[in-house]
Design a protein around this motif. Structure first.
Motif, PDB file in Angstrom:
ATOM      1  N   TYR B  35       0.850  -1.180   0.000  1.00  0.00           N
ATOM      2  CA  TYR B  35       0.000   0.000   0.000  1.00  0.00           C
ATOM      3  C   TYR B  35       0.897   1.245   0.000  1.00  0.00           C
ATOM      4  O   TYR B  35       2.052   1.196   0.408  1.00  0.00           O
ATOM      5  N   GLN B  37       0.744   5.292   1.380  1.00  0.00           N
ATOM      6  CA  GLN B  37       0.032   6.246   2.224  1.00  0.00           C
ATOM      7  C   GLN B  37       0.653   7.616   2.017  1.00  0.00           C
ATOM      8  O   GLN B  37       1.776   7.868   2.448  1.00  0.00           O
ATOM      9  N   LEU B  43      -4.957   4.622   2.762  1.00  0.00           N
ATOM     10  CA  LEU B  43      -4.002   3.657   2.228  1.00  0.00           C
ATOM     11  C   LEU B  43      -4.441   3.286   0.812  1.00  0.00           C
ATOM     12  O   LEU B  43      -5.535   2.781   0.602  1.00  0.00           O
ATOM     13  N   GLU B 103      -6.865 -11.511   9.031  1.00  0.00           N
ATOM     14  CA  GLU B 103      -6.385 -10.178   9.390  1.00  0.00           C
ATOM     15  C   GLU B 103      -5.098  -9.872   8.652  1.00  0.00           C
ATOM     16  O   GLU B 103      -4.233 -10.735   8.494  1.00  0.00           O
ATOM     17  N   GLN B 104      -4.964  -8.648   8.201  1.00  0.00           N
ATOM     18  CA  GLN B 104      -3.710  -8.188   7.604  1.00  0.00           C
ATOM     19  C   GLN B 104      -2.823  -7.635   8.709  1.00  0.00           C
ATOM     20  O   GLN B 104      -3.257  -6.832   9.526  1.00  0.00           O
ATOM     21  N   PHE B 106       0.479  -5.432   9.420  1.00  0.00           N
ATOM     22  CA  PHE B 106       1.244  -4.409   8.721  1.00  0.00           C
ATOM     23  C   PHE B 106       2.662  -4.276   9.255  1.00  0.00           C
ATOM     24  O   PHE B 106       2.921  -4.472  10.454  1.00  0.00           O
ATOM     25  N   GLY B 107       3.565  -3.916   8.360  1.00  0.00           N
ATOM     26  CA  GLY B 107       4.911  -3.564   8.748  1.00  0.00           C
ATOM     27  C   GLY B 107       4.983  -2.097   9.139  1.00  0.00           C
ATOM     28  O   GLY B 107       3.985  -1.375   9.064  1.00  0.00           O
ATOM     29  N   PRO B 108       6.160  -1.633   9.522  1.00  0.00           N
ATOM     30  CA  PRO B 108       6.328  -0.250   9.984  1.00  0.00           C
ATOM     31  C   PRO B 108       6.360   0.760   8.851  1.00  0.00           C
ATOM     32  O   PRO B 108       6.249   1.957   9.094  1.00  0.00           O
TER      33      PRO B 108
END
Lengths: 112, 115
Positions: B35, B37, B43, B103-104, B106-108
């Protein structure tokens, strides 16, 4: 096409105030609905989700959301916010496909 | 266990240069998403990988963007000839499978700044 609209970009509340963040989506079929939260300096994480059944969904940290199909809405609520709820909140919708559409986000600031 | 990791955390580049962003998903997760942002935006979906299936690239904004996933694990997002409008945070997420019930995670993110 699917879309998600979050009504407020910024919300400022005092501790113990009640919270309601608006979310409306545009999609005609069966939907899966989500709220994600991103605390300062942390990753996006799932707050709660709705797939089917009871339209009132309870998530972590005292949050809940209500799916109102007739209004295409999935508003997030919390009766009494805390300073630690300061974060950015994202509503998202998935029309039973993999592509999840996210709203623009609402930044919540809670004054201690 | 370890979550989704992304590198670098920050990348500053000059307009016209190519950049590579890396994502390490959670072990065992077959689905991987990228994604973007941008400031004040939600997103924006870019690309999706599921197992050995052909990726869905429908969200890539231009042919300057490409992504691959080697061995069903690590993914690299490449942006060629970067433009200032490419400046954004690029997020990677993984999930157990294709179903939206999963559920997804997410990374940082990688914050890309194009000067």
């Amino acid at each position: 096409a699917q879309s998600v609209s979050q009504h407020n970009h910024h919300v400022i509340l005092s501790e113990a105030a009640s919270l309601e963040l608006g979310c409306n989506y545009s999609y005609g079929g069966t939907v899966n609905l989500f709220w994600y939260v991103q605390y300062p300096g942390q990753h996006l994480q799932l707050l709660l989700k709705y797939f089917s059944g009871d339209p009132l969904v309870k998530g972590i940290k005292g949050f809940e959301a209500e799916f109102i199909k007739s209004k295409f809405s999935f508003n997030l609520r919390k009766p009494s916010v805390q300073w630690s709820d300061t974060a950015e909140y994202f509503c998202a919708v998935n029309g039973n496909g993999f592509k999840t559409i996210f709203g623009a986000g609402t930044r919540l600031f809670v004054k201690a | 266990g370890a979550g989704v990791s992304q590198s670098p955390s920050n990348k500053v580049t000059e307009k016209g240069k190519d950049v590579e962003l890396r994502c390490d998903p959670i072990s065992g997760h077959t689905a991987l998403y990228w994604y973007r942002q941008s400031l004040g935006q939600g997103l924006e979906f870019l690309i999706y990988f599921q197992g050995n299936s052909a990726p869905d690239k429908s969200g890539l904004p231009s042919d300057r963007f490409s992504a691959e996933r080697t061995g069903g694990s690590v993914s690299t997002l490449t942006i060629q000839r970067t433009q200032q409008e490419d400046s954004a945070v690029y997020l990677c997420a993984s999930s157990l499978g294709r179903s939206p019930l999963n559920e997804q995670f997410f990374g940082p993110g990688t914050r890309l700044t194009v000067l």
